[in-house]
Design a protein around this motif. Structure first.
Motif, mmCIF file in Angstrom:
data_model
loop_
_atom_site.group_PDB
_atom_site.id
_atom_site.type_symbol
_atom_site.label_atom_id
_atom_site.label_comp_id
_atom_site.label_asym_id
_atom_site.label_seq_id
_atom_site.Cartn_x
_atom_site.Cartn_y
_atom_site.Cartn_z
ATOM 1 N N ALA A 1 -38.867 21.251 -38.924
ATOM 2 C CA ALA A 1 -38.326 20.885 -37.611
ATOM 3 C C ALA A 1 -37.005 21.614 -37.358
ATOM 4 O O ALA A 1 -36.767 22.116 -36.252
ATOM 5 N N ASP B 1 -37.813 25.149 -36.450
ATOM 6 C CA ASP B 1 -38.345 25.239 -35.089
ATOM 7 C C ASP B 1 -37.230 25.176 -34.050
ATOM 8 O O ASP B 1 -37.197 25.968 -33.104
ATOM 9 N N ILE B 2 -36.319 24.245 -34.240
ATOM 10 C CA ILE B 2 -35.222 24.083 -33.275
ATOM 11 C C ILE B 2 -34.290 25.291 -33.327
ATOM 12 O O ILE B 2 -33.789 25.742 -32.292
ATOM 13 N N GLN C 1 -38.444 16.473 -33.162
ATOM 14 C CA GLN C 1 -39.388 17.499 -33.584
ATOM 15 C C GLN C 1 -40.005 17.125 -34.929
ATOM 16 O O GLN C 1 -41.209 17.296 -35.133
ATOM 17 N N LEU D 1 -43.589 22.515 -29.427
ATOM 18 C CA LEU D 1 -42.327 21.792 -29.311
ATOM 19 C C LEU D 1 -42.574 20.380 -28.799
ATOM 20 O O LEU D 1 -43.286 20.188 -27.808
ATOM 21 N N ALA E 1 -38.019 16.527 -27.889
ATOM 22 C CA ALA E 1 -37.127 17.553 -28.429
ATOM 23 C C ALA E 1 -36.763 18.535 -27.318
ATOM 24 O O ALA E 1 -35.613 18.967 -27.213
#
Length: 148
Positions: A27, A30-31, A60, A95, A99
């Motif tokens: 997560a 990803d962010i 996320q 996503l 988030a």
């Protein structure tokens, strides 16, 4: 311990979902991709932005826990199967919706208005009408270099 803007306890507190360290790390990754910021830049990020980044990582991570085959999905905007179809928004497959909402509150992810000064604003103080021929002597002349 994962270097992330949220902890596993933050995920539980925000969503009620327990996540593994691996899901939290994924997560965070990803962010970082969506925000174009990395965890090592944390000291340079404002407190308010860190709050929203933590919320985004937590949401996320919880969303990832319920996803199957996330890393092997195709990038599609419309899916149809058995006379049922759905259309997804941009990053809907990668996503978490909450988030995304948290990321929209991060200062550099919002749209901004940029003020571009007109030629008359940057000309300095003028007496009278700047468009009148009589004010030509009051303006400084500089040669034109073709925009270079």
């Amino acid at each position: 311990m994962v270097s992330a803007w949220a902890t596993a306890q933050d995920v539980i507190d925000a969503t009620g979902v327990s996540v593994t360290e691996q899901q939290l790390a994924q997560a965070q990754s990803d962010i970082e991709i969506f925000t174009n910021r990395i965890y090592t830049d944390t000291p340079r990020i404002r407190t308010r932005d860190l709050y929203w980044l933590g919320r985004a990582v937590a949401r996320q991570a919880a969303w990832l826990a319920g996803q199957f085959g996330l890393e092997t999905r195709l990038d599609a905007t419309q899916i149809q199967q058995d006379q049922v179809s759905t259309t997804l928004q941009g990053d809907g497959l990668v996503l978490a919706p909450m988030a995304k909402r948290a990321l929209q509150r991060v200062s550099w992810m919002r749209s901004r208005t940029v003020h571009i000064r007109s030629a008359l604003e940057g000309a300095g103080p003028l007496l009278g009408d700047p468009l009148a021929d009589s004010s030509d002597d009051a303006m400084a002349w500089t040669p034109y270099h073709g925009g270079a």
